[in-house]
Design an enzyme around this catalytic site. Structure first.
Site, PDB file in Angstrom:
ATOM      1  N   GLY A   1      25.496  -3.177  20.877  1.00 45.53           N
ATOM      2  CA  GLY A   1      24.401  -2.504  21.554  1.00 45.53           C
ATOM      3  C   GLY A   1      24.524  -1.018  21.302  1.00 45.53           C
ATOM      4  O   GLY A   1      25.545  -0.544  20.773  1.00 45.53           O
TER       5      GLY A   1
ATOM      6  N   GLN B   1      23.657   7.844  23.474  1.00 43.81           N
ATOM      7  CA  GLN B   1      24.828   7.808  22.588  1.00 43.81           C
ATOM      8  C   GLN B   1      24.569   8.498  21.249  1.00 43.81           C
ATOM      9  O   GLN B   1      25.521   8.784  20.516  1.00 43.81           O
ATOM     10  CB  GLN B   1      25.270   6.361  22.326  1.00 43.81           C
TER      11      GLN B   1
ATOM     12  N   CYS C   1      33.266   0.391  23.257  1.00 46.94           N
ATOM     13  CA  CYS C   1      32.072   1.220  23.226  1.00 46.94           C
ATOM     14  C   CYS C   1      32.152   2.127  22.012  1.00 46.94           C
ATOM     15  O   CYS C   1      33.207   2.717  21.742  1.00 46.94           O
ATOM     16  CB  CYS C   1      32.005   2.055  24.508  1.00 46.94           C
ATOM     17  N   LEU C   2      31.036   2.253  21.313  1.00 44.54           N
ATOM     18  CA  LEU C   2      31.027   3.123  20.128  1.00 44.54           C
ATOM     19  C   LEU C   2      31.293   4.577  20.506  1.00 44.54           C
ATOM     20  O   LEU C   2      31.690   5.369  19.655  1.00 44.54           O
ATOM     21  CB  LEU C   2      29.693   2.999  19.394  1.00 44.54           C
TER      22      LEU C   2
ATOM     23  N   HIS D   1      26.249  -2.917  30.422  1.00 40.89           N
ATOM     24  CA  HIS D   1      26.947  -1.824  29.733  1.00 40.89           C
ATOM     25  C   HIS D   1      25.944  -0.838  29.128  1.00 40.89           C
ATOM     26  O   HIS D   1      26.072   0.376  29.298  1.00 40.89           O
ATOM     27  CB  HIS D   1      27.857  -2.424  28.645  1.00 40.89           C
ATOM     28  N   GLU D   2      24.937  -1.371  28.429  1.00 44.55           N
ATOM     29  CA  GLU D   2      23.969  -0.485  27.762  1.00 44.55           C
ATOM     30  C   GLU D   2      23.120   0.273  28.781  1.00 44.55           C
ATOM     31  O   GLU D   2      22.839   1.466  28.599  1.00 44.55           O
ATOM     32  CB  GLU D   2      23.082  -1.278  26.797  1.00 44.55           C
TER      33      GLU D   2
ATOM     34  N   HIS E   1      24.711   3.318  30.279  1.00 38.10           N
ATOM     35  CA  HIS E   1      24.621   4.544  29.462  1.00 38.10           C
ATOM     36  C   HIS E   1      23.420   5.396  29.871  1.00 38.10           C
ATOM     37  O   HIS E   1      23.472   6.624  29.797  1.00 38.10           O
ATOM     38  CB  HIS E   1      24.495   4.206  27.975  1.00 38.10           C
TER      39      HIS E   1
HETATM   40 ZN    ZN Z   1      28.772   1.812  25.128  1.00 40.57          ZN
END
Ligand code: ZN
Length: 182
Positions: free
Chosen positions: A49, A54, A102-103, A144-145, A148
């Site tokens: 995701g 981000q 997480c990226l 999670h997304e 953000h």
């Molecule tokens: Zn993330």
């Protein structure tokens, strides 16, 4: 199409509350091009995701896609889903524990409790209504997304800070643990 730079832990953009998208703006080439770039960036980085903040854009757009992801080999397939202005309602107090990465927190895994069953309402990239329920790992990725978009990261919600692990150590010492467990 372009691969966008991903903000990492410590960048203040990750802590902003993102702004809603005006649905009329979804007709613009700029917004559609940005969504294409988000998708390309997520796929390039093997993300399950990606959320707009981000990539330094504080707007309420999040993507989810799992298709044989090498970072989450056990996860079920989830087709590409673009969520604009998503809203989550929890359908249970029950939680599942998910080993998340997480990226924006590269190289780390940690175990996070997530609601097991949720209802999601959003717009798709063309302004159409999206309405679905998600459970278990799928529900966890959505949470999670969407976190953000509110300036929250998985490290804020760890079951215990003792669960934090670098990925090679996770694979070495936690390989027998399921990514999602009750
Ligand atoms: Zn993330």
């Amino acid at each position: 199409m372009a691969i966008l730079k991903i903000a990492r832990l410590g960048h203040p953009i990750l802590r902003e509350v993102s702004l809603p998208i005006d649905p009329a703006d979804l007709a613009s080439d700029a917004v559609q091009g940005f969504i294409d770039d988000l998708i390309e960036t997520m796929r390039d980085a093997d993300g399950a995701g990606l959320a707009a903040p981000q990539v330094h854009v504080p707007q309420r757009i999040a993507l989810i896609e799992v298709d044989g992801n090498p970072r989450y080999p056990e996860f079920p397939q989830i087709p590409l889903t673009v969520l604009v202005n998503p809203e989550i309602t929890f359908l249970t107090d029950d939680t599942v524990k998910i080993w998340e990465g997480c990226l924006s927190v590269p190289g780390l895994r940690g175990q996070v409790p997530r609601r097991r069953h949720i209802h999601v309402k959003a717009l798709d990239r063309h302004g159409g209504a999206i309405d679905f329920e998600a459970e278990d790992g799928f529900a966890g990725i959505v949470q999670h997304e969407c976190d953000h978009l509110d300036g929250l990261l998985f490290v804020d919600k760890l079951l215990s800070s003792r669960s934090l692990s670098f990925l090679p150590e996770f694979q070495r010492y936690r390989a027998d643990e399921p990514l999602v467990s009750a």
